[in-house]
Design an enzyme around this catalytic site. Structure first.
Site, PDB file in Angstrom:
ATOM      1  N   SER A 123       0.829  -1.206   0.000  1.00 46.32           N
ATOM      2  CA  SER A 123       0.000   0.000   0.000  1.00 46.32           C
ATOM      3  C   SER A 123       0.856   1.245   0.000  1.00 46.32           C
ATOM      4  O   SER A 123       0.344   2.344  -0.168  1.00 46.32           O
ATOM      5  CB  SER A 123      -0.933  -0.006   1.206  1.00 46.32           C
ATOM      6  OG  SER A 123      -0.181  -0.133   2.387  1.00 46.32           O
ATOM      7  N   HIS A 144      -2.246  -2.770  -6.363  1.00 47.30           N
ATOM      8  CA  HIS A 144      -2.757  -2.417  -5.035  1.00 47.30           C
ATOM      9  C   HIS A 144      -4.279  -2.573  -4.994  1.00 47.30           C
ATOM     10  O   HIS A 144      -5.010  -1.799  -5.616  1.00 47.30           O
ATOM     11  CB  HIS A 144      -2.331  -0.967  -4.723  1.00 47.30           C
ATOM     12  CG  HIS A 144      -2.710  -0.491  -3.361  1.00 47.30           C
ATOM     13  ND1 HIS A 144      -2.852   0.833  -3.047  1.00 47.30           N
ATOM     14  CD2 HIS A 144      -2.985  -1.172  -2.218  1.00 47.30           C
ATOM     15  CE1 HIS A 144      -3.193   0.952  -1.783  1.00 47.30           C
ATOM     16  NE2 HIS A 144      -3.289  -0.239  -1.259  1.00 47.30           N
ATOM     17  N   ASN A 194      -3.087   6.317  -0.931  1.00 52.79           N
ATOM     18  CA  ASN A 194      -2.731   6.615   0.459  1.00 52.79           C
ATOM     19  C   ASN A 194      -2.093   7.983   0.636  1.00 52.79           C
ATOM     20  O   ASN A 194      -2.089   8.528   1.737  1.00 52.79           O
ATOM     21  CB  ASN A 194      -1.859   5.498   1.029  1.00 52.79           C
ATOM     22  CG  ASN A 194      -2.725   4.317   1.421  1.00 52.79           C
ATOM     23  OD1 ASN A 194      -3.812   4.508   1.951  1.00 52.79           O
ATOM     24  ND2 ASN A 194      -2.276   3.109   1.140  1.00 52.79           N
TER      25      ASN A 194
END
Ligand code: CAA
Length: 288
Positions: A123, A144, A194
């Site tokens: 991630s 991902h 992220n």
């Protein structure tokens, strides 16, 4: 099955929640799939979850009993690394530790020596760094997935510095064959998902710490006001507070910017063992 992705057999490395989910959707999509994990208990839990979720799919009318049985028939579980040989792609989904991933990719490159794809579900760890642990960084790529894998539509496809464009095209085709929408990104800490999500979650902890609102109110404002399926603090519990704090540190280190460090309150909850849903308590209490 042999299409633009050239994949018939998938090896998933790691039988945790993410690895198990990836293996499930691969098998449902028609790929022979082996799940490798050195931990026999993890393998046992993964197989039980597959049985439960496939049965749930039948109950909900998403697949027939025959489809579920066929998907289960395409799944094998192994605790020996040899099982990976023969795969056209390995998708690694182990713990978020750069050292562990480097070691696994060095091993994978030694077993899969042709044009097989070496993908990681990291991630936030650098694809370029993982690729550098192999003699074939052009075959290393980020794939991902999002939790819960069977439900979430996105695969963020991340190119390392050396990733071959043909490999990217194959991974996009494969993600689509698995029923997902693949969107490309480049290799900077946190990629896109992220890089944008985690600072929002971190800011929610700051707002809570400063007394701007109680967690329930903060989450309700973000859920209803922004049309998010869950508020940021509830989502942090769902992802795991330790994972959130870890990713913030990866952003701070990778982007050389202290503003990404985890909020002290987030760090304090982690130290207290309040990790979210998985530990029974995080921001909220799940013991009931
Ligand atoms: N595993 C498998 N399936 C699950 C699940 C899980 N852990 N949790 C929920 N589901 C399934 C449910 O079984 C249900 O399917 P059925 O049709 O079989 O009932 C379906 O999801 C919807 O669940 P619910 O009706 O119970 O609840 P909901 O409508 O509130 O949806 C949710 C639940 C899908 C989790 C939704 O709240 C949501 O989308 N939340 C946000 C999730 C999110 O943002 N995920 C990304 C996290 S970040 C990440 O993964 C990447 C990273 O790098 C950290």
């Amino acid at each position: 099955m042999s299409t633009q992705h050239g994949v018939k057999r998938v090896a998933v490395i790691g039988a945790g929640q993410m690895g198990g989910g990836i293996a499930q959707i691969a098998a449902v999509a028609g790929f022979d799939t082996v799940v490798f994990d050195a931990n026999a208990d993890a393998i046992g839990r993964c197989e039980k979850t597959h049985d439960k979720l496939l049965a749930r799919g039948v109950e909900k009318g998403r697949m027939t009993e025959g489809d579920a049985a066929a998907a289960k028939g395409r799944l094998t579980y192994a605790s020996g690394f040899d099982a990976v040989a023969g795969a056209d792609i390995a998708i690694e989904a182990v713990v978020e530790d750069a050292g562990v991933k480097r070691e696994i990719f060095a091993k994978l490159a030694g077993v899969l020596t042709g044009d097989q794809i070496l993908a990681t579900n990291t991630s936030s760890i650098s694809i370029t760094e993982i690729g550098a642990a192999t003699d074939c960084p052009e075959r290393v790529i980020g794939m991902h997935f999002f939790y819960p894998v069977p439900v979430m539509k996105l695969v963020e496809v991340i190119n390392g510095l050396a990733t071959d464009k043909g490999v990217t095209a194959r991974v996009i085709a494969l993600s689509e064959a698995m029923g997902k929408v693949a969107v490309p990104a480049n290799d900077r800490a946190g990629f896109v998902s992220n890089r944008v999500l985690m600072p929002m979650i971190n800011e929610a902890f700051y707002a809570w710490m400063e007394g701007v609102a109680e967690p329930e109110h903060l989450d309700e404002i973000m859920k209803l006001g922004m049309n998010h399926p869950m508020g940021p603090l509830r989502l942090a519990d769902f992802i795991g507070l330790d994972t959130c704090a870890h990713i913030m540190n990866v952003l701070a280190d990778g982007l050389h910017a202290e503003r990404y460090r985890p909020c002290p309150l987030l760090e304090q909850l982690v130290v207290a063992g309040r990790l979210g849903n998985k530990s029974g308590r995080g921001v909220y209490d799940y013991s009931g």
